[in-house]
Design an enzyme around this catalytic site. Structure first.
Site, PDB file in Angstrom:
ATOM      1  N   GLU A   1      -8.802   1.403  -1.707  1.00 31.85           N
ATOM      2  CA  GLU A   1      -8.666   2.023  -0.390  1.00 31.85           C
ATOM      3  C   GLU A   1      -7.618   1.311   0.437  1.00 31.85           C
TER       4      GLU A   1
ATOM      5  N   SER B   1      -0.079   1.230  -3.637  1.00 29.33           N
ATOM      6  CA  SER B   1       0.116   1.023  -2.194  1.00 29.33           C
ATOM      7  C   SER B   1       1.129   2.007  -1.624  1.00 29.33           C
TER       8      SER B   1
ATOM      9  N   TYR C   1     -10.801  11.445  -7.074  1.00 32.10           N
ATOM     10  CA  TYR C   1      -9.667  11.387  -6.139  1.00 32.10           C
ATOM     11  C   TYR C   1      -8.539  10.690  -6.872  1.00 32.10           C
TER      12      TYR C   1
ATOM     13  N   ARG D   1     -35.403 -24.321  -1.306  1.00 39.22           N
ATOM     14  CA  ARG D   1     -34.863 -25.467  -2.037  1.00 39.22           C
ATOM     15  C   ARG D   1     -35.052 -26.749  -1.250  1.00 39.22           C
TER      16      ARG D   1
ATOM     17  N   THR E   1      -9.054  -4.534  -2.455  1.00 35.54           N
ATOM     18  CA  THR E   1      -7.874  -3.879  -3.025  1.00 35.54           C
ATOM     19  C   THR E   1      -7.942  -2.368  -2.897  1.00 35.54           C
TER      20      THR E   1
ATOM     21  N   GLY F   1     -11.744   6.512  -9.904  1.00 37.95           N
ATOM     22  CA  GLY F   1     -13.123   6.370 -10.341  1.00 37.95           C
ATOM     23  C   GLY F   1     -13.700   7.721 -10.731  1.00 37.95           C
TER      24      GLY F   1
ATOM     25  N   GLN G   1     -25.127 -27.397   5.481  1.00 39.68           N
ATOM     26  CA  GLN G   1     -25.593 -26.097   4.964  1.00 39.68           C
ATOM     27  C   GLN G   1     -25.591 -25.063   6.093  1.00 39.68           C
TER      28      GLN G   1
ATOM     29  N   ASP H   1      -4.659  -2.114  -0.336  1.00 38.54           N
ATOM     30  CA  ASP H   1      -4.577  -3.566  -0.466  1.00 38.54           C
ATOM     31  C   ASP H   1      -4.654  -4.173   0.937  1.00 38.54           C
TER      32      ASP H   1
HETATM   33  C1  LIG Z   1     -22.055  -3.859  -2.971  1.00 37.29           C
HETATM   34  C2  LIG Z   1     -21.209  -2.706  -2.542  1.00 37.29           C
HETATM   35  C3  LIG Z   1     -20.868  -1.825  -3.752  1.00 37.29           C
HETATM   36  C4  LIG Z   1     -19.960  -0.707  -3.352  1.00 37.29           C
HETATM   37  C5  LIG Z   1     -19.660   0.189  -4.546  1.00 37.29           C
HETATM   38  C6  LIG Z   1     -18.733   1.288  -4.098  1.00 37.29           C
HETATM   39  C7  LIG Z   1     -18.421   2.223  -5.213  1.00 37.29           C
HETATM   40  C8  LIG Z   1     -17.129   2.945  -4.998  1.00 37.29           C
HETATM   41  C9  LIG Z   1     -17.001   3.591  -3.666  1.00 37.29           C
HETATM   42  C10 LIG Z   1     -15.864   3.581  -2.998  1.00 37.29           C
HETATM   43  C11 LIG Z   1     -14.682   2.912  -3.568  1.00 37.29           C
HETATM   44  C12 LIG Z   1     -13.439   3.642  -3.229  1.00 37.29           C
HETATM   45  C13 LIG Z   1     -12.651   3.905  -4.468  1.00 37.29           C
HETATM   46  C14 LIG Z   1     -11.228   3.661  -4.187  1.00 37.29           C
HETATM   47  C15 LIG Z   1     -10.394   4.689  -3.881  1.00 37.29           C
HETATM   48  C16 LIG Z   1      -8.992   4.399  -3.666  1.00 37.29           C
HETATM   49  O1  LIG Z   1      -8.526   3.298  -3.758  1.00 37.29           O
HETATM   50  S1  LIG Z   1      -8.093   5.794  -3.212  1.00 37.29           S
HETATM   51  C17 LIG Z   1      -6.428   5.214  -3.102  1.00 37.29           C
HETATM   52  C18 LIG Z   1      -6.243   4.285  -1.921  1.00 37.29           C
HETATM   53  N1  LIG Z   1      -4.855   4.047  -1.733  1.00 37.29           N
HETATM   54  C19 LIG Z   1      -4.370   3.531  -0.591  1.00 37.29           C
HETATM   55  O2  LIG Z   1      -5.094   3.156   0.323  1.00 37.29           O
HETATM   56  C20 LIG Z   1      -2.860   3.474  -0.491  1.00 37.29           C
HETATM   57  C21 LIG Z   1      -2.413   2.588   0.647  1.00 37.29           C
HETATM   58  N2  LIG Z   1      -1.118   3.059   1.140  1.00 37.29           N
HETATM   59  C22 LIG Z   1      -1.048   3.886   2.255  1.00 37.29           C
HETATM   60  O3  LIG Z   1      -2.017   4.251   2.888  1.00 37.29           O
HETATM   61  C23 LIG Z   1       0.352   4.296   2.682  1.00 37.29           C
HETATM   62  O4  LIG Z   1       1.221   4.235   1.569  1.00 37.29           O
HETATM   63  C24 LIG Z   1       0.912   3.374   3.820  1.00 37.29           C
HETATM   64  C25 LIG Z   1       0.810   1.915   3.419  1.00 37.29           C
HETATM   65  C26 LIG Z   1       0.130   3.629   5.068  1.00 37.29           C
HETATM   66  C27 LIG Z   1       2.391   3.698   4.033  1.00 37.29           C
HETATM   67  O5  LIG Z   1       2.474   5.096   4.142  1.00 37.29           O
HETATM   68  P1  LIG Z   1       3.882   5.785   4.477  1.00 37.29           P
HETATM   69  O6  LIG Z   1       4.955   5.098   3.741  1.00 37.29           O
HETATM   70  O7  LIG Z   1       3.707   7.230   4.328  1.00 37.29           O
HETATM   71  O8  LIG Z   1       3.929   5.523   6.044  1.00 37.29           O
HETATM   72  P2  LIG Z   1       4.772   4.468   6.861  1.00 37.29           P
HETATM   73  O9  LIG Z   1       6.214   4.788   6.692  1.00 37.29           O
HETATM   74  O10 LIG Z   1       4.296   3.082   6.599  1.00 37.29           O
HETATM   75  O11 LIG Z   1       4.277   4.883   8.329  1.00 37.29           O
HETATM   76  C28 LIG Z   1       4.770   6.098   8.897  1.00 37.29           C
HETATM   77  C29 LIG Z   1       3.901   6.397  10.101  1.00 37.29           C
HETATM   78  O12 LIG Z   1       2.663   6.928   9.645  1.00 37.29           O
HETATM   79  C30 LIG Z   1       1.596   6.193  10.199  1.00 37.29           C
HETATM   80  N3  LIG Z   1       0.486   6.227   9.255  1.00 37.29           N
HETATM   81  C31 LIG Z   1       0.467   5.697   8.010  1.00 37.29           C
HETATM   82  N4  LIG Z   1      -0.718   5.940   7.432  1.00 37.29           N
HETATM   83  C32 LIG Z   1      -1.477   6.628   8.339  1.00 37.29           C
HETATM   84  C33 LIG Z   1      -2.799   7.146   8.330  1.00 37.29           C
HETATM   85  N5  LIG Z   1      -3.606   6.996   7.267  1.00 37.29           N
HETATM   86  N6  LIG Z   1      -3.219   7.798   9.431  1.00 37.29           N
HETATM   87  C34 LIG Z   1      -2.416   7.929  10.513  1.00 37.29           C
HETATM   88  N7  LIG Z   1      -1.131   7.446  10.602  1.00 37.29           N
HETATM   89  C35 LIG Z   1      -0.690   6.812   9.509  1.00 37.29           C
HETATM   90  C36 LIG Z   1       2.162   4.809  10.404  1.00 37.29           C
HETATM   91  O13 LIG Z   1       1.393   4.093  11.336  1.00 37.29           O
HETATM   92  C37 LIG Z   1       3.542   5.140  10.904  1.00 37.29           C
HETATM   93  O14 LIG Z   1       3.463   5.496  12.230  1.00 37.29           O
HETATM   94  P3  LIG Z   1       4.675   5.106  13.227  1.00 37.29           P
HETATM   95  O15 LIG Z   1       5.887   5.796  12.632  1.00 37.29           O
HETATM   96  O16 LIG Z   1       4.237   5.644  14.545  1.00 37.29           O
HETATM   97  O17 LIG Z   1       4.796   3.615  13.185  1.00 37.29           O
HETATM   98  C1  LIG Z   2     -12.131  -0.883  -8.591  1.00 35.08           C
HETATM   99  C2  LIG Z   2     -10.997   0.015  -8.156  1.00 35.08           C
HETATM  100  C3  LIG Z   2     -11.246   1.358  -7.900  1.00 35.08           C
HETATM  101  C4  LIG Z   2     -10.213   2.210  -7.534  1.00 35.08           C
HETATM  102  N1  LIG Z   2     -10.464   3.552  -7.345  1.00 35.08           N
HETATM  103  C5  LIG Z   2      -9.429   4.389  -7.062  1.00 35.08           C
HETATM  104  C6  LIG Z   2      -9.664   5.800  -6.935  1.00 35.08           C
HETATM  105  O1  LIG Z   2     -10.796   6.274  -7.076  1.00 35.08           O
HETATM  106  N2  LIG Z   2      -8.602   6.613  -6.672  1.00 35.08           N
HETATM  107  C7  LIG Z   2      -7.331   6.117  -6.519  1.00 35.08           C
HETATM  108  O2  LIG Z   2      -6.417   6.900  -6.294  1.00 35.08           O
HETATM  109  N3  LIG Z   2      -7.085   4.769  -6.609  1.00 35.08           N
HETATM  110  C8  LIG Z   2      -8.105   3.919  -6.881  1.00 35.08           C
HETATM  111  N4  LIG Z   2      -7.864   2.561  -6.997  1.00 35.08           N
HETATM  112  C9  LIG Z   2      -6.479   2.067  -6.867  1.00 35.08           C
HETATM  113  C10 LIG Z   2      -6.297   1.315  -5.566  1.00 35.08           C
HETATM  114  O3  LIG Z   2      -6.304   2.207  -4.492  1.00 35.08           O
HETATM  115  C11 LIG Z   2      -4.971   0.537  -5.622  1.00 35.08           C
HETATM  116  O4  LIG Z   2      -5.070  -0.437  -6.643  1.00 35.08           O
HETATM  117  C12 LIG Z   2      -4.727  -0.136  -4.270  1.00 35.08           C
HETATM  118  O5  LIG Z   2      -4.342   0.840  -3.333  1.00 35.08           O
HETATM  119  C13 LIG Z   2      -3.663  -1.228  -4.356  1.00 35.08           C
HETATM  120  O6  LIG Z   2      -2.436  -0.669  -4.782  1.00 35.08           O
HETATM  121  P1  LIG Z   2      -1.650  -1.361  -5.990  1.00 35.08           P
HETATM  122  O7  LIG Z   2      -2.577  -1.521  -7.123  1.00 35.08           O
HETATM  123  O8  LIG Z   2      -0.380  -0.609  -6.159  1.00 35.08           O
HETATM  124  O9  LIG Z   2      -1.298  -2.811  -5.415  1.00 35.08           O
HETATM  125  P2  LIG Z   2       0.184  -3.408  -5.144  1.00 35.08           P
HETATM  126  O10 LIG Z   2       0.752  -2.767  -3.929  1.00 35.08           O
HETATM  127  O11 LIG Z   2       0.949  -3.370  -6.413  1.00 35.08           O
HETATM  128  O12 LIG Z   2      -0.245  -4.905  -4.767  1.00 35.08           O
HETATM  129  C14 LIG Z   2       0.239  -6.026  -5.482  1.00 35.08           C
HETATM  130  C15 LIG Z   2       0.669  -7.075  -4.457  1.00 35.08           C
HETATM  131  O13 LIG Z   2       1.831  -6.582  -3.763  1.00 35.08           O
HETATM  132  C16 LIG Z   2       1.658  -6.778  -2.354  1.00 35.08           C
HETATM  133  N5  LIG Z   2       2.452  -5.774  -1.624  1.00 35.08           N
HETATM  134  C17 LIG Z   2       2.588  -4.466  -1.946  1.00 35.08           C
HETATM  135  N6  LIG Z   2       3.402  -3.842  -1.056  1.00 35.08           N
HETATM  136  C18 LIG Z   2       3.768  -4.781  -0.132  1.00 35.08           C
HETATM  137  C19 LIG Z   2       4.590  -4.780   1.048  1.00 35.08           C
HETATM  138  N7  LIG Z   2       5.204  -3.661   1.485  1.00 35.08           N
HETATM  139  N8  LIG Z   2       4.728  -5.937   1.735  1.00 35.08           N
HETATM  140  C20 LIG Z   2       4.084  -7.052   1.317  1.00 35.08           C
HETATM  141  N9  LIG Z   2       3.307  -7.137   0.209  1.00 35.08           N
HETATM  142  C21 LIG Z   2       3.156  -6.005  -0.502  1.00 35.08           C
HETATM  143  C22 LIG Z   2       0.168  -6.605  -2.139  1.00 35.08           C
HETATM  144  O14 LIG Z   2      -0.247  -7.238  -0.926  1.00 35.08           O
HETATM  145  C23 LIG Z   2      -0.402  -7.310  -3.376  1.00 35.08           C
HETATM  146  O15 LIG Z   2      -0.517  -8.702  -3.105  1.00 35.08           O
HETATM  147  C24 LIG Z   2      -8.894   1.688  -7.371  1.00 35.08           C
HETATM  148  C25 LIG Z   2      -8.641   0.327  -7.599  1.00 35.08           C
HETATM  149  C26 LIG Z   2      -9.685  -0.506  -7.985  1.00 35.08           C
HETATM  150  C27 LIG Z   2      -9.389  -1.975  -8.245  1.00 35.08           C
END
Ligand SMILES: CCCCCCCC/C=C\CCC/C=C/C(=O)SCCNC(=O)CCNC(=O)[C@H](O)C(C)(C)COP(=O)(O)OP(=O)(O)OC[C@H]1O[C@@H](n2cnc3c(N)ncnc32)[C@H](O)[C@@H]1OP(=O)(O)O
Ligand SMILES: Cc1cc2nc3c(=O)[nH]c(=O)nc-3n(C[C@H](O)[C@H](O)[C@H](O)COP(=O)(O)OP(=O)(O)OC[C@H]3O[C@@H](n4cnc5c(N)ncnc54)[C@H](O)[C@@H]3O)c2cc1C
Length: 627
Positions: free
Chosen positions: A424, A144, A135, A310, A422, A177, A330, A426
């Protein structure tokens, strides 16, 4: 001695039916049967050993992970395991690997954002692992802020293709990943450009590597981003970097459930909210909440069993010293974490229901609960992962010095788990989404109806924001307070759902009573931790606060005789726990001593380097200018 249960005296104190609690923890008799059977299958197969991870180099570690992933797949196929059993097997193998993203994100993205036709084409290949997906959303410059992604997907009507391109260094895909060395395909998120106009971020299926020799395809630059936090740990995962140099893909490889591009180059937005493009993240966030209860319960199981083994201080007339689990300090650190593990289990069950419900509604184009689902998955993912990461570290400290040994299982558990705060999303960014939802909720209450109860403060904020220069400025100005409000809102949900769980029929002698004790510990611990807020807002009086603290102490005494049984109910094998301190029989010291001598450093009595560096030192053979 081996074979002796050094915790038998603790287990005999239990006041409830542990086997019945195991069913409650697993979710159902069927779920318990699958979990129990598969965890024992993995534990008994030397092909899944994991006790050597911390001594392997990155390349050895990664190759071993590939071996295990292939072995797991062969086991699944040979034993004809169901999808549920296969998922459990991958869970108990307990090693972050490319398969997590293939099954956990690549497939759900196609199911959630692909058309029927696209699902029919790609899912059979993915289910048979004839392609391996990742992904690819996050970039070097943006994670983010999804709308800030720079990768472009430009439609070419001449060839009916999209041109995927990385226009800048910061547009390089970074972190996905499974991407670094394994994935053959990606769901790549890019800015859609049709006829010179931009239409936001959409998902595209892009092949990255040859299915013949695994070499990167033309225009694809791909690799691993390097070592991550902690030895072993998440370094079993090939988080990657990916650049596109004008890579062409067929038009039908844009995921088109939300938006479409016709062969004539016409962009169409379906009548579904554009945020469905984010649907995979919502799905994973709800699974992460369930993961949190698993990770926290592992740490709590280790710390609870070791706290009963312990003994330190308190010996009377030469008698045994005091079990550290009997110290009130504890208990005040450990038992709220035990209660949290159960609380997160039940909130995870509820969130799974909420997600299934919103998904069903989406099928009928009912988007009414989508905002609530987004706020709940975002907020509860943030709350439970923060609490779990902090909780694992607290469990390490609860185990004293031995908690810092790799053989305790806690350092690796912490290192593998903490990125959940962080990835999925932050955790702060997600809480801001909850705050936005709360403010929108309050502003929609209408002028006549003032909010009351736990959101009464929102009226004052609402008023402040409106009288200040614009709601947006107020939101930014008050974002710290709003994030705290978001946490409080989510904690209210956790406590409410725990209470609702207790309204259900829960079989087993004493089981419901134990859960009531844990629910009260969870709630009163929060009240104690945040009593300043409750007092300053007049929600409670100082007398209430004192009563709550007294009751908390009493509840710790009630849970104490049942603590070992409550962690036995998680039904973790010693293999899965991977911890000498948390071993079922509590026979800790002989196991710690035996394990020490297995460290590679003890392969020789005199260490490498002695003759070269230490002996000259000792023999004063090293002259320094000062002497
Ligand atoms: C021991 C345990 C071991 C475990 C081992 C596990 C192994 C690994 C397994 C899993 C790990 C996962 C791997 C990681 C993968 C990733 O990280 S994938 C990438 C993840 N990235 C993110 O999450 C990015 C975060 N950012 C966002 O989601 C968006 O940018 C945002 C912060 C939501 C902002 O989006 P945007 O700017 O488009 O929207 P806004 O202007 O803020 O909002 C507009 C309106 O849309 C609504 N909204 C926003 N998001 C959603 C949503 N997802 N669904 C529905 N609605 C949504 C928002 O509320 C606003 O609505 P409003 O206008 O009515 O207020
Ligand atoms: C182990 C691992 C696995 C991952 N796997 C995947 C994957 O499979 N696929 C994928 O696509 N991504 C993956 N990611 C990426 C991950 O989804 C991003 O790192 C995560 O969404 C955070 O975004 P960023 O790194 O831009 O953090 P940033 O947004 O740069 O965060 C830095 C700081 O800025 C702050 N900040 C940012 N925006 C705002 C705001 N508007 N207001 C206030 N504070 C703010 C945050 O709170 C944080 O303290 C992975 C990351 C890790 C660490």
């Amino acid at each position: 001695m081996e074979g002796v249960d050094h915790l038998a005296h603790e287990r005999n104190k239990s006041e409830f039916d542990v086997d019945a609690m195991k069913i409650v923890w697993a979710g159902s008799p069927h779920a318990f049967d699958v979990s129990d059977r598969i965890s024992k299958l993995v534990a008994s197969d030397p092909g899944f050993r994991k006790d050597n991870r911390s001594t392997l180099s990155r390349k050895e570690l990664f190759k071993n992970t590939l071996r295990k992933a292939a072995y797991a797949w062969k086991t699944i196929v040979d034993l004809r395991l169901s999808e549920e059993e296969a998922a459990k097997l991958r869970f108990y193998v307990d090693e972050p690997a490319f398969t997590d993203l293939h099954w956990g994100m690549f497939i759900p993205a196609i199911k959630g954002q692909g058309t029927e036709e696209q699902q029919q084409k790609w899912l059979p290949l993915a289910y048979k692992m004839q392609i391996i997906g990742c992904y690819a959303q996050t970039e070097l410059g943006h994670g983010s802020n999804v709308q800030g992604l720079e990768t472009t997907a430009t439609f070419d009507p001449q060839t009916d293709e999209f041109i995927i391109h990385s226009p800048t260094l910061t547009s390089s895909k970074w972190w996905p990943g499974g991407l670094g060395k394994v994935a053959t395909h990606a769901i790549a998120y890019a800015r859609l450009i049709v006829g010179g106009r931009e239409h936001g971020v959409n998902g595209f299926i892009v092949q990255l590597r040859s299915l013949e020799d695994h070499s990167p395809l033309l225009g694809i630059t791909v690799g691993d981003i390097g070592m991550k936090f902690g030895n072993g740990a998440y370094n079993t995962m090939d988080n990657g970097v990916l650049r596109f140099d004008h890579v062409r893909i067929p038009r039908n490889q844009m995921l088109m459930r939300v938006s479409q591009v016709t062969c004539e180059g016409k962009y169409k937005q379906s009548d579904v909210p554009r945020q469905l493009v984010y649907g995979t993240m919502v799905y994973v966030r709800q699974t992460i909440v369930a993961d949190a209860s698993c990770a926290l319960s592992r740490a709590v199981c280790i710390a609870t069993r070791y706290s009963a083994v312990r003994r330190q201080f308190g010996s009377q007339n030469g008698g045994p010293e005091t079990q550290v689990i009997d110290y009130k300090t504890q208990q005040s650190r450990l038992f709220p974490l035990l209660a949290s593990a159960y609380a997160f289990r039940f909130i995870g069950e509820w969130l799974k229901w909420l997600y299934a419900d919103v998904t069903q509604r989406l099928q009928a184009n009912d988007f009414s609960t989508l905002p609530e689902a987004h706020a709940c998955t975002a907020g509860l993912k943030s709350l439970t992962t923060t609490a779990t990461a902090d909780g694992i570290e607290e469990c390490r400290k609860l185990c004293g010095g031995h908690g810092y040994l790799c053989s305790s299982g806690l350092p690796e558990l912490f290192a593998v788990y903490v990125p959940a705060c962080t990835y999925e999303g932050d955790n702060t960014v997600l809480l801001l989404q909850v705050a936005r939802f709360l403010m929108k909720t309050v502003s929609q209450l209408g002028s006549s109806k003032k909010p009351v109860g736990t959101i009464a403060y929102m009226t004052r904020v609402e008023h402040l924001m409106q009288c200040r220069c614009g709601v947006q400025r107020g939101f930014a100005e008050l974002s710290v307070d709003l994030v705290e409000a978001a946490v409080a809102h989510c904690q209210l949900i956790v406590v409410s759902k725990f209470i609702e769980k207790l309204q259900q029929e829960i079989p087993g002698k004493g089981v419901k009573q134990q859960l009531e004790v844990l629910c009260n510990i969870y709630a009163l611990f929060l009240l104690h931790k945040h009593q300043g807020d409750f007092l300053s807002t007049g929600c409670i009086t100082p007398k209430h606060a004192a009563l709550a603290n007294d009751e908390l102490r009493s509840l710790y005494s009630q849970v104490r005789p049942n603590a070992i049984a409550l962690v036995d109910a998680f039904n973790y094998t010693d293999h899965y726990l991977g911890s000498i301190l948390g071993c079922y029989d509590g026979n800790v010291y002989p196991k710690l001593y035996e394990a020490a001598w297995k460290d590679p450093l003890n392969e020789s009595v005199v260490p490498d380097g002695y003759h070269q560096y230490i002996r000259p030192l000792l023999k004063q053979e090293i002259r320094t200018a000062r002497l």
